[in-house]
Design a protein around this motif. Sequence first.
Motif, PDB file in Angstrom:
ATOM      1  N   SER A  31      24.282  50.730  30.492  1.00  0.00           N
ATOM      2  CA  SER A  31      23.883  49.397  30.548  1.00  0.00           C
ATOM      3  C   SER A  31      23.082  48.850  31.577  1.00  0.00           C
ATOM      4  CB  SER A  31      25.132  48.676  30.320  1.00  0.00           C
ATOM      5  OG  SER A  31      25.739  48.692  29.117  1.00  0.00           O
ATOM      6  N   ASP A  32      23.151  49.753  32.744  1.00  0.00           N
ATOM      7  CA  ASP A  32      22.461  49.485  33.779  1.00  0.00           C
ATOM      8  C   ASP A  32      20.919  49.790  33.442  1.00  0.00           C
ATOM      9  OD1 ASP A  32      20.968  50.633  36.481  1.00  0.00           O
ATOM     10  OD2 ASP A  32      22.626  49.446  37.110  1.00  0.00           O
ATOM     11  N   LYS A  33      19.808  49.032  33.642  1.00  0.00           N
ATOM     12  CA  LYS A  33      18.791  49.167  33.061  1.00  0.00           C
ATOM     13  C   LYS A  33      17.881  50.470  33.778  1.00  0.00           C
ATOM     14  CE  LYS A  33      16.000  45.599  31.934  1.00  0.00           C
ATOM     15  NZ  LYS A  33      15.377  44.420  32.127  1.00  0.00           N
ATOM     16  N   LYS A  34      18.238  50.637  35.187  1.00  0.00           N
ATOM     17  CA  LYS A  34      17.553  51.694  35.842  1.00  0.00           C
ATOM     18  C   LYS A  34      18.071  52.880  35.271  1.00  0.00           C
ATOM     19  CE  LYS A  34      17.197  53.305  40.388  1.00  0.00           C
ATOM     20  NZ  LYS A  34      17.593  53.306  41.923  1.00  0.00           N
ATOM     21  N   LEU A  36      19.419  53.412  32.316  1.00  0.00           N
ATOM     22  CA  LEU A  36      18.837  53.417  30.759  1.00  0.00           C
ATOM     23  C   LEU A  36      17.430  53.994  30.822  1.00  0.00           C
ATOM     24  CD1 LEU A  36      19.444  53.259  27.865  1.00  0.00           C
ATOM     25  CD2 LEU A  36      18.973  50.768  28.217  1.00  0.00           C
ATOM     26  N   LEU A  37      16.545  53.276  31.694  1.00  0.00           N
ATOM     27  CA  LEU A  37      15.197  53.860  31.781  1.00  0.00           C
ATOM     28  C   LEU A  37      14.952  55.288  32.185  1.00  0.00           C
ATOM     29  CD1 LEU A  37      12.370  52.808  31.603  1.00  0.00           C
ATOM     30  CD2 LEU A  37      12.356  52.256  34.057  1.00  0.00           C
ATOM     31  N   PRO A  51      12.131  49.376  35.613  1.00  0.00           N
ATOM     32  CA  PRO A  51      13.345  48.812  34.674  1.00  0.00           C
ATOM     33  C   PRO A  51      12.862  47.581  33.783  1.00  0.00           C
ATOM     34  CG  PRO A  51      14.169  49.577  36.797  1.00  0.00           C
ATOM     35  CD  PRO A  51      12.581  49.194  36.902  1.00  0.00           C
ATOM     36  N   ASP A  52      12.126  46.763  34.199  1.00  0.00           N
ATOM     37  CA  ASP A  52      12.153  45.528  33.594  1.00  0.00           C
ATOM     38  C   ASP A  52      11.001  45.640  32.451  1.00  0.00           C
ATOM     39  OD1 ASP A  52      13.594  43.960  35.219  1.00  0.00           O
ATOM     40  OD2 ASP A  52      11.956  43.562  36.617  1.00  0.00           O
ATOM     41  N   LEU A  54      11.767  47.537  30.314  1.00  0.00           N
ATOM     42  CA  LEU A  54      12.710  47.730  29.154  1.00  0.00           C
ATOM     43  C   LEU A  54      13.557  46.547  28.709  1.00  0.00           C
ATOM     44  CD1 LEU A  54      15.035  50.731  29.073  1.00  0.00           C
ATOM     45  CD2 LEU A  54      16.090  48.713  28.957  1.00  0.00           C
ATOM     46  N   GLU A  55      13.514  46.098  27.852  1.00  0.00           N
ATOM     47  CA  GLU A  55      14.354  44.829  27.373  1.00  0.00           C
ATOM     48  C   GLU A  55      15.713  45.291  26.334  1.00  0.00           C
ATOM     49  OE1 GLU A  55      13.944  40.751  24.374  1.00  0.00           O
ATOM     50  OE2 GLU A  55      12.372  42.216  24.677  1.00  0.00           O
ATOM     51  N   ILE A  56      16.845  45.127  27.078  1.00  0.00           N
ATOM     52  CA  ILE A  56      18.126  45.162  26.339  1.00  0.00           C
ATOM     53  C   ILE A  56      18.520  44.342  25.179  1.00  0.00           C
ATOM     54  CG2 ILE A  56      20.542  45.718  26.469  1.00  0.00           C
ATOM     55  CD1 ILE A  56      20.100  46.929  29.318  1.00  0.00           C
ATOM     56  N   PHE A  73      17.481  48.894  22.736  1.00  0.00           N
ATOM     57  CA  PHE A  73      16.678  48.330  23.664  1.00  0.00           C
ATOM     58  C   PHE A  73      15.041  48.489  23.268  1.00  0.00           C
ATOM     59  CE2 PHE A  73      17.214  52.599  24.812  1.00  0.00           C
ATOM     60  CZ  PHE A  73      15.965  53.209  25.045  1.00  0.00           C
TER      61      PHE A  73
END
Length: 300
Positions: A31-34, A36-37, A51-52, A54-56, A73
Amino acid sequence: MRPQDRYKSTTAGAVSANRNYKDTVFRMLFSDKKNLLSLYNAVNSRDYTNPDDLEIVTLENAIYMGIKNDLAFIIDTNLYLYEHQSTYNPNMPLRDLFYISSEYQKMLDQKSLYSSSLQKIPAPNFIEFYNGSDPVCDVFEHRLSSAFEHLSGEPKLELIVTVLNINEGHNALLMEHCKTLREYAQYVAKVRKYTADLSLNEAVERAVDECIKENILADFLRKNRAEVISMSIFEYDKEEEEKKLRKAEYEAGVEAGEKSGIQKGVLNTARHLLELNLLSLENISRATGLSIDELKELQQ
């Protein structure tokens, strides 16, 4: 739910799972965007750095039979649904069909589907990360069409879920390109290793302590120790219960099959005796256990 409600302390100081809490360590990690990317890049051989980008869009209320979608995402105009499974689940395409319908419904909530203009939607991609104990190959697929009864010709509706085995020792290239995923696999392997000799609570605590000592997910485990222990206990318990359920279903199926086989044998024997016409219906009934009426039906 408040974090403090997700777990409770035992008298020995260990943490036991709250049975109503159904989140997972995998979901919490990614769930952490970094993170997940990094996982997205590894799966798709890409090299995004922001990481931005990517949109969860995970729907927290998109729940089917108590199970929510793990991660959804959008990146580069594509929609990705990621699921984590610790047991073999051929029904994931059907679950993902419900999830993707909910996602699209949310996206088009303020738009008219009766418009003469085509409503554009992001192309969907479905990935399952499997780390159960049942042996499977590194990469395989589940298809929605496998569930169709009496399918004739090409399916008019299809949904393909790509399954990636993320157990330690599998998909080496993927693990090489996503450090968080590799360390998560190492943590899960330690939990399973220690459950062979220790209680579940003790096994999970030992795995957490050892991972921190060996710098495996160390920062994450230090920061979220209590929650991770609670979630791991719940996950492992759930995995074991599902194994027992599948075993019971299999044994029930075998028993039903055996009964069916015996019944077919009895009917064949009765038909043969009727064809020979050497015994009365009463004697055939006593020999086979079939009623007179059942034997008359066979005669016809």
